[in-house]
Write a protein that holds these residues in place. Sequence first.
Motif, PDB file in Angstrom:
ATOM      1  N   ARG A  60       0.792  -1.225   0.000  1.00 48.41           N
ATOM      2  CA  ARG A  60       0.000   0.000   0.000  1.00 48.41           C
ATOM      3  C   ARG A  60       0.833   1.289   0.000  1.00 48.41           C
ATOM      4  N   LEU A  61       2.142   1.157   0.009  1.00 46.04           N
ATOM      5  CA  LEU A  61       2.979   2.350  -0.063  1.00 46.04           C
ATOM      6  C   LEU A  61       2.781   3.033  -1.409  1.00 46.04           C
ATOM      7  N   GLY A  62       2.488   4.310  -1.373  1.00 43.18           N
ATOM      8  CA  GLY A  62       2.226   5.087  -2.581  1.00 43.18           C
ATOM      9  C   GLY A  62       0.767   5.412  -2.778  1.00 43.18           C
ATOM     10  N   LEU A  63      -0.125   4.635  -2.149  1.00 41.36           N
ATOM     11  CA  LEU A  63      -1.549   4.936  -2.233  1.00 41.36           C
ATOM     12  C   LEU A  63      -1.893   6.123  -1.335  1.00 41.36           C
ATOM     13  N   PRO A  64      -2.980   6.841  -1.606  1.00 35.52           N
ATOM     14  CA  PRO A  64      -3.353   7.976  -0.758  1.00 35.52           C
ATOM     15  C   PRO A  64      -3.588   7.552   0.690  1.00 35.52           C
ATOM     16  N   VAL A  65      -3.130   8.389   1.605  1.00 35.46           N
ATOM     17  CA  VAL A  65      -3.283   8.142   3.039  1.00 35.46           C
ATOM     18  C   VAL A  65      -3.887   9.390   3.675  1.00 35.46           C
ATOM     19  N   ALA A  66      -4.964   9.225   4.405  1.00 32.85           N
ATOM     20  CA  ALA A  66      -5.572  10.353   5.120  1.00 32.85           C
ATOM     21  C   ALA A  66      -4.746  10.685   6.359  1.00 32.85           C
ATOM     22  N   GLU A  67      -4.996  11.867   6.922  1.00 32.78           N
ATOM     23  CA  GLU A  67      -4.356  12.192   8.196  1.00 32.78           C
ATOM     24  C   GLU A  67      -4.766  11.141   9.218  1.00 32.78           C
ATOM     25  N   GLN A  68      -3.778  10.641   9.952  1.00 40.10           N
ATOM     26  CA  GLN A  68      -4.018   9.518  10.839  1.00 40.10           C
ATOM     27  C   GLN A  68      -4.495   9.950  12.223  1.00 40.10           C
ATOM     28  N   ARG A  69      -5.244   9.042  12.861  1.00 40.22           N
ATOM     29  CA  ARG A  69      -5.690   9.238  14.236  1.00 40.22           C
ATOM     30  C   ARG A  69      -5.153   8.109  15.097  1.00 40.22           C
ATOM     31  N   VAL A  70      -4.709   8.457  16.283  1.00 34.85           N
ATOM     32  CA  VAL A  70      -4.146   7.461  17.197  1.00 34.85           C
ATOM     33  C   VAL A  70      -5.151   6.353  17.458  1.00 34.85           C
ATOM     34  N   ALA A  71      -6.409   6.709  17.649  1.00 31.99           N
ATOM     35  CA  ALA A  71      -7.440   5.711  17.973  1.00 31.99           C
ATOM     36  C   ALA A  71      -7.592   4.668  16.871  1.00 31.99           C
ATOM     37  N   TRP A  73      -5.202   3.491  14.931  1.00 36.58           N
ATOM     38  CA  TRP A  73      -4.095   2.540  15.091  1.00 36.58           C
ATOM     39  C   TRP A  73      -4.346   1.610  16.279  1.00 36.58           C
ATOM     40  N   SER A  74      -4.794   2.162  17.393  1.00 39.37           N
ATOM     41  CA  SER A  74      -4.973   1.316  18.577  1.00 39.37           C
ATOM     42  C   SER A  74      -6.140   0.350  18.408  1.00 39.37           C
ATOM     43  N   GLU A  75      -7.192   0.773  17.734  1.00 36.34           N
ATOM     44  CA  GLU A  75      -8.303  -0.148  17.483  1.00 36.34           C
ATOM     45  C   GLU A  75      -7.885  -1.254  16.510  1.00 36.34           C
ATOM     46  N   GLY A  76      -7.066  -0.914  15.534  1.00 41.38           N
ATOM     47  CA  GLY A  76      -6.533  -1.933  14.647  1.00 41.38           C
ATOM     48  C   GLY A  76      -5.664  -2.930  15.395  1.00 41.38           C
ATOM     49  N   ALA A  77      -4.842  -2.419  16.311  1.00 45.60           N
ATOM     50  CA  ALA A  77      -4.013  -3.307  17.123  1.00 45.60           C
ATOM     51  C   ALA A  77      -4.875  -4.240  17.968  1.00 45.60           C
ATOM     52  N   HIS A  78      -5.975  -3.715  18.478  1.00 45.62           N
ATOM     53  CA  HIS A  78      -6.892  -4.543  19.263  1.00 45.62           C
ATOM     54  C   HIS A  78      -7.501  -5.645  18.403  1.00 45.62           C
ATOM     55  N   ARG A  79      -7.893  -5.325  17.175  1.00 48.47           N
ATOM     56  CA  ARG A  79      -8.440  -6.355  16.289  1.00 48.47           C
ATOM     57  C   ARG A  79      -7.415  -7.452  16.010  1.00 48.47           C
ATOM     58  N   LEU A 104      -0.058   3.191  24.088  1.00 50.44           N
ATOM     59  CA  LEU A 104      -0.640   3.866  25.257  1.00 50.44           C
ATOM     60  C   LEU A 104      -2.146   4.006  25.093  1.00 50.44           C
ATOM     61  N   ASP A 105      -2.596   4.297  23.877  1.00 43.21           N
ATOM     62  CA  ASP A 105      -4.033   4.402  23.629  1.00 43.21           C
ATOM     63  C   ASP A 105      -4.691   3.026  23.697  1.00 43.21           C
ATOM     64  N   LEU A 106      -4.012   2.001  23.199  1.00 45.14           N
ATOM     65  CA  LEU A 106      -4.524   0.634  23.308  1.00 45.14           C
ATOM     66  C   LEU A 106      -4.722   0.251  24.765  1.00 45.14           C
ATOM     67  N   THR A 170       1.657  13.898  17.640  1.00 44.69           N
ATOM     68  CA  THR A 170       2.348  14.672  18.667  1.00 44.69           C
ATOM     69  C   THR A 170       1.387  15.554  19.465  1.00 44.69           C
ATOM     70  N   ARG A 171       0.133  15.653  19.018  1.00 45.78           N
ATOM     71  CA  ARG A 171      -0.879  16.366  19.823  1.00 45.78           C
ATOM     72  C   ARG A 171      -1.515  15.460  20.880  1.00 45.78           C
ATOM     73  N   TYR A 172      -1.258  14.168  20.812  1.00 42.14           N
ATOM     74  CA  TYR A 172      -1.949  13.194  21.666  1.00 42.14           C
ATOM     75  C   TYR A 172      -1.485  13.309  23.123  1.00 42.14           C
ATOM     76  N   ALA A 173      -2.458  13.274  24.035  1.00 41.85           N
ATOM     77  CA  ALA A 173      -2.164  13.243  25.470  1.00 41.85           C
ATOM     78  C   ALA A 173      -2.745  11.959  26.044  1.00 41.85           C
ATOM     79  N   PRO A 174      -1.932  11.055  26.580  1.00 44.59           N
ATOM     80  CA  PRO A 174      -2.427   9.770  27.071  1.00 44.59           C
ATOM     81  C   PRO A 174      -3.426   9.924  28.203  1.00 44.59           C
ATOM     82  N   ALA A 175      -4.410   9.033  28.200  1.00 41.80           N
ATOM     83  CA  ALA A 175      -5.387   8.983  29.286  1.00 41.80           C
ATOM     84  C   ALA A 175      -4.798   8.229  30.468  1.00 41.80           C
ATOM     85  N   ALA A 176      -5.506   8.278  31.583  1.00 37.53           N
ATOM     86  CA  ALA A 176      -5.070   7.558  32.774  1.00 37.53           C
ATOM     87  C   ALA A 176      -5.002   6.065  32.485  1.00 37.53           C
TER      88      ALA A 176
END
Length: 244
Positions: A60-71, A73-79, A104-106, A170-176
């Motif tokens: 998939r390298l070279g295909l369009p990529v939207a701005e990413q969200r931490v959530a 990635w973490s939901e994908g990791a959970h799956r 950290l979000d996971l 880099t805007r992400y702030a981890p939850a408790a």
Amino acid sequence: MTETACQDGRDHYEVTGGGPVLLVLPGGAGHPMGLGPLVERLATRFTVVTYDPLGLAHGRLGLPVAEQRVAVWSEGAHRVLEAVLPKGEPAYVFGTSSGGIAVLDLLARHPGRLAHVVAHEPPCVTVLPDGVERRAELIGRLDGPGRPPAEGESATPMGVFLARILHPFTRYAPAAVPAGVPLTLAAGADSHGHVLYRTAEFLAERLGGAFTELPGGHLGTLEHPVEFADRLAESLLSGARSPS
């Protein structure tokens, strides 16, 4: 030791080794380039599941990529964990750089079957008291003139990282951190005095986690893969939560 590459249309990952499951989230744009020696060493002790959030190593390298969200990635990791974890077995989790933010979000979203989470130099510098200034410095240092392309035949993982991941992550702030799941923040021994070392120390105190040094600097996974893998394995297995 066997190796398989898996995908279900959304999630791309590779599985190698034997033993308890260790989910690895690479840094940058999530492309596992260069991690072969580290994974090979870890695979002598773990079933290593290397998650490729954007599928960049899977065509998939070279295909369009939207701005990413931490959530995302973490939901994908959970799956992925849901797909690979044997019944009743907890998972070890390691993430470095942007992957460290995702783990950290996971942990915040899905703590139930995590045995121990190690986040190595997550660049969520806004948690620092002077975080606005430190984030501006970090972005200015990385995202200067001459950015490589993020799309098309000349696209590179670094181009994707700079265009679609660096700013939102880099805007992400981890939850408790939920009670009962061991968390370790790690920084490279060679990063001492740098902002990401300071960020890891600060997060360990703020989230109630442990702090440890791992070999090398921010790219210790590539610079010292064998030593890094051995020290990481020791850290993961130390104080891990037992299966429930």
